[in-house]
Structures are given as C-alpha cells and as structure tokens.
Design an enzyme around this catalytic site. Sequence first.
Site, PDB file in Angstrom:
ATOM      1  N   LYS A   7       0.835  -1.201   0.000  1.00 41.91           N
ATOM      2  CA  LYS A   7       0.000   0.000   0.000  1.00 41.91           C
ATOM      3  C   LYS A   7       0.877   1.262   0.000  1.00 41.91           C
ATOM      4  O   LYS A   7       2.092   1.173   0.205  1.00 41.91           O
ATOM      5  CB  LYS A   7      -0.921  -0.044   1.218  1.00 41.91           C
ATOM      6  CG  LYS A   7      -1.922  -1.211   1.176  1.00 41.91           C
ATOM      7  CD  LYS A   7      -2.811  -1.218   2.405  1.00 41.91           C
ATOM      8  CE  LYS A   7      -3.880  -2.289   2.338  1.00 41.91           C
ATOM      9  NZ  LYS A   7      -4.769  -2.273   3.520  1.00 41.91           N
ATOM     10  N   TYR A  25     -12.431  -2.846  -3.252  1.00 42.84           N
ATOM     11  CA  TYR A  25     -13.013  -2.904  -1.910  1.00 42.84           C
ATOM     12  C   TYR A  25     -14.539  -2.783  -1.986  1.00 42.84           C
ATOM     13  O   TYR A  25     -15.137  -2.080  -1.175  1.00 42.84           O
ATOM     14  CB  TYR A  25     -12.444  -1.783  -1.040  1.00 42.84           C
ATOM     15  CG  TYR A  25     -11.058  -2.060  -0.477  1.00 42.84           C
ATOM     16  CD1 TYR A  25     -10.718  -3.303   0.077  1.00 42.84           C
ATOM     17  CD2 TYR A  25     -10.087  -1.065  -0.467  1.00 42.84           C
ATOM     18  CE1 TYR A  25      -9.454  -3.540   0.604  1.00 42.84           C
ATOM     19  CE2 TYR A  25      -8.814  -1.295   0.076  1.00 42.84           C
ATOM     20  CZ  TYR A  25      -8.507  -2.536   0.604  1.00 42.84           C
ATOM     21  OH  TYR A  25      -7.257  -2.771   1.146  1.00 42.84           O
ATOM     22  N   ASN A  44      -1.803  -0.012   7.281  1.00 40.77           N
ATOM     23  CA  ASN A  44      -1.346  -1.376   7.589  1.00 40.77           C
ATOM     24  C   ASN A  44      -0.494  -2.018   6.493  1.00 40.77           C
ATOM     25  O   ASN A  44      -0.393  -3.241   6.384  1.00 40.77           O
ATOM     26  CB  ASN A  44      -2.511  -2.267   8.036  1.00 40.77           C
ATOM     27  CG  ASN A  44      -3.559  -2.431   6.971  1.00 40.77           C
ATOM     28  OD1 ASN A  44      -3.422  -1.908   5.865  1.00 40.77           O
ATOM     29  ND2 ASN A  44      -4.619  -3.163   7.286  1.00 40.77           N
ATOM     30  N   HIS A  78      -1.745  -5.472   1.452  1.00 43.40           N
ATOM     31  CA  HIS A  78      -3.025  -6.151   1.224  1.00 43.40           C
ATOM     32  C   HIS A  78      -2.740  -7.584   0.806  1.00 43.40           C
ATOM     33  O   HIS A  78      -1.789  -7.847   0.061  1.00 43.40           O
ATOM     34  CB  HIS A  78      -3.824  -5.463   0.110  1.00 43.40           C
ATOM     35  CG  HIS A  78      -4.953  -6.306  -0.408  1.00 43.40           C
ATOM     36  ND1 HIS A  78      -6.177  -6.374   0.228  1.00 43.40           N
ATOM     37  CD2 HIS A  78      -5.030  -7.164  -1.463  1.00 43.40           C
ATOM     38  CE1 HIS A  78      -6.961  -7.221  -0.427  1.00 43.40           C
ATOM     39  NE2 HIS A  78      -6.296  -7.714  -1.453  1.00 43.40           N
ATOM     40  N   GLU A  94      -9.844 -10.531  -7.532  1.00 46.14           N
ATOM     41  CA  GLU A  94      -8.900  -9.412  -7.465  1.00 46.14           C
ATOM     42  C   GLU A  94      -7.834  -9.502  -8.559  1.00 46.14           C
ATOM     43  O   GLU A  94      -7.467  -8.490  -9.162  1.00 46.14           O
ATOM     44  CB  GLU A  94      -8.249  -9.369  -6.080  1.00 46.14           C
ATOM     45  CG  GLU A  94      -9.225  -8.966  -4.992  1.00 46.14           C
ATOM     46  CD  GLU A  94      -8.667  -9.141  -3.580  1.00 46.14           C
ATOM     47  OE1 GLU A  94      -7.468  -9.463  -3.432  1.00 46.14           O
ATOM     48  OE2 GLU A  94      -9.437  -8.952  -2.621  1.00 46.14           O
TER      49      GLU A  94
END
Length: 205
Positions: A61, A101, A164, A167, A178
């Site tokens: 990310k 998402y 975080n 992914h 995905e």
Amino acid sequence: MLQRLCIFQRVVQPFIWRHQETTKRLVPGLPTALPDGLRAAGHRSGSSSPNVTERTLIAVKPDGVQRRLVGQIIRRFEQRGFKLVGLKMLQVSEDLLAQHYCELRTKPFYPSLQQYMTSGPVVIMVWEGYNVVRTSRTMVGHTNPAEAQAGTVRGDFGIHVSRNVVHASDSLEGAQREIKLWFQGKDLLKWDCCDQTSTCEDEES
Ligand code: UDP
Ligand code: MG
C-alpha cells in the site's frame, strides 16, 4: 451499478467458473485449463497432489511504498518459496479502488481508506504456490497491526489499522476476483522455478 457488479463478481461469477470446471471434467477430452489469468486461484487438480498453481494478490500500500518496504515484503514471499508471476506499480484510481473494496464501500472508514489508498503509488503482485492464499494471510497478519503478531508484515511494520502496509486476498474466490481486476491474463507469466521440486512435491509425481 458498482454494487451490482460486486454482487455479480462475488456470487455469480465464482458459480459460473465452478460450473465450467465441473462441466469440463465431465466431458472427456475437454481441457480443464482456464485462461492463464483465471487459472490459478481456486483450481484444484483431480489427484491428491498439492495444487502448486494457486495464486493470490498481494499489494504494498502507499505507506509501504513511501517507507521503502517493497523490497523487504517481496523478500519475505520469495524466502517462503512462493513464485512471483505478476508485478506492477501504479497510482490507483477511485473507481478501481471501489471495485477492489466493493464490500467495504458502505463502511464508515471507507472515505479515509480511499484517501489513503489513492495518496501515492502502490505495488501490486501476484504470487503463486501451494496454499498461497492462506499462508500469505498468515504472513501478512491481523488487519489491525496492534493485534498482529510479531513476525508478520503488519506486526513488524505497522502500528495502526489505517496504515497497515500491505493487502492480501482473503480467499480463493477473492484472489481470483482481485487478480482479474488488477491484471490482464497476458501480464501474468507462467514460468518454471529451478527449485520448484525442492519446495513442494511435483504435481506430476
Ligand atoms: N480498514 C480501516 N479501518 C478499519 C478496518 C479496515 O482503515 O476499521 C482498512 C485497512 O486498510 C484494511 C482495509 O480497510 O486493510 C480492508 O479491510 P479488511 O477488513 O478487508 O482487512 P484486510 O483483508 O486488509 O485484513
Ligand atoms: Mg480484506
């Protein structure tokens, strides 16, 4: 519109793929292979051999890219024995993120998640290998880095759920959806790793 697309991708498409697989197995002579981009996640061979072609989507990310963690994250997956079959760096659009998402779009944290995920480049990868979806979730750790175990990516590099670092797809169906969203089949490479039989039993044996 996006919500309908999401429901189609989550519910109807996996059913169609499963149905296609079953049909192919029932019709002798029909190849069971799917196009390369769709083939891996969720595909099981008929034998008890391990499925070494399972695939998952891993993304570093924007915070991970800014903090120059890309190399360390790639290293962990290589070290574990997984095979990199797709890699690209891009700036995510709001539309692509909303599709990625789609289940989270109504959550109260979605606006800040969108701001975070579109704030800078991300590195998107497809990794292949036995049980890669589940193993990579374990390697990545709990969604909230405060709960993540030391030794996991989030447990070692994160402190707050809003940043975080990485992914990882959470299921075979999720991985399949995905991977198809982020990559075209032609951009995923099928290649033989020289140490393949040292990391897993050969599928043919
Ligand atoms: N997220 C957040 N706040 C929350 C829960 C999730 O900002 O309270 C973000 C976080 O970046 C997380 C992402 O939304 O990684 C997707 O959430 P999910 O529940 O799918 O967790 P993951 O599969 O990434 O562990
Ligand atoms: Mg998730």
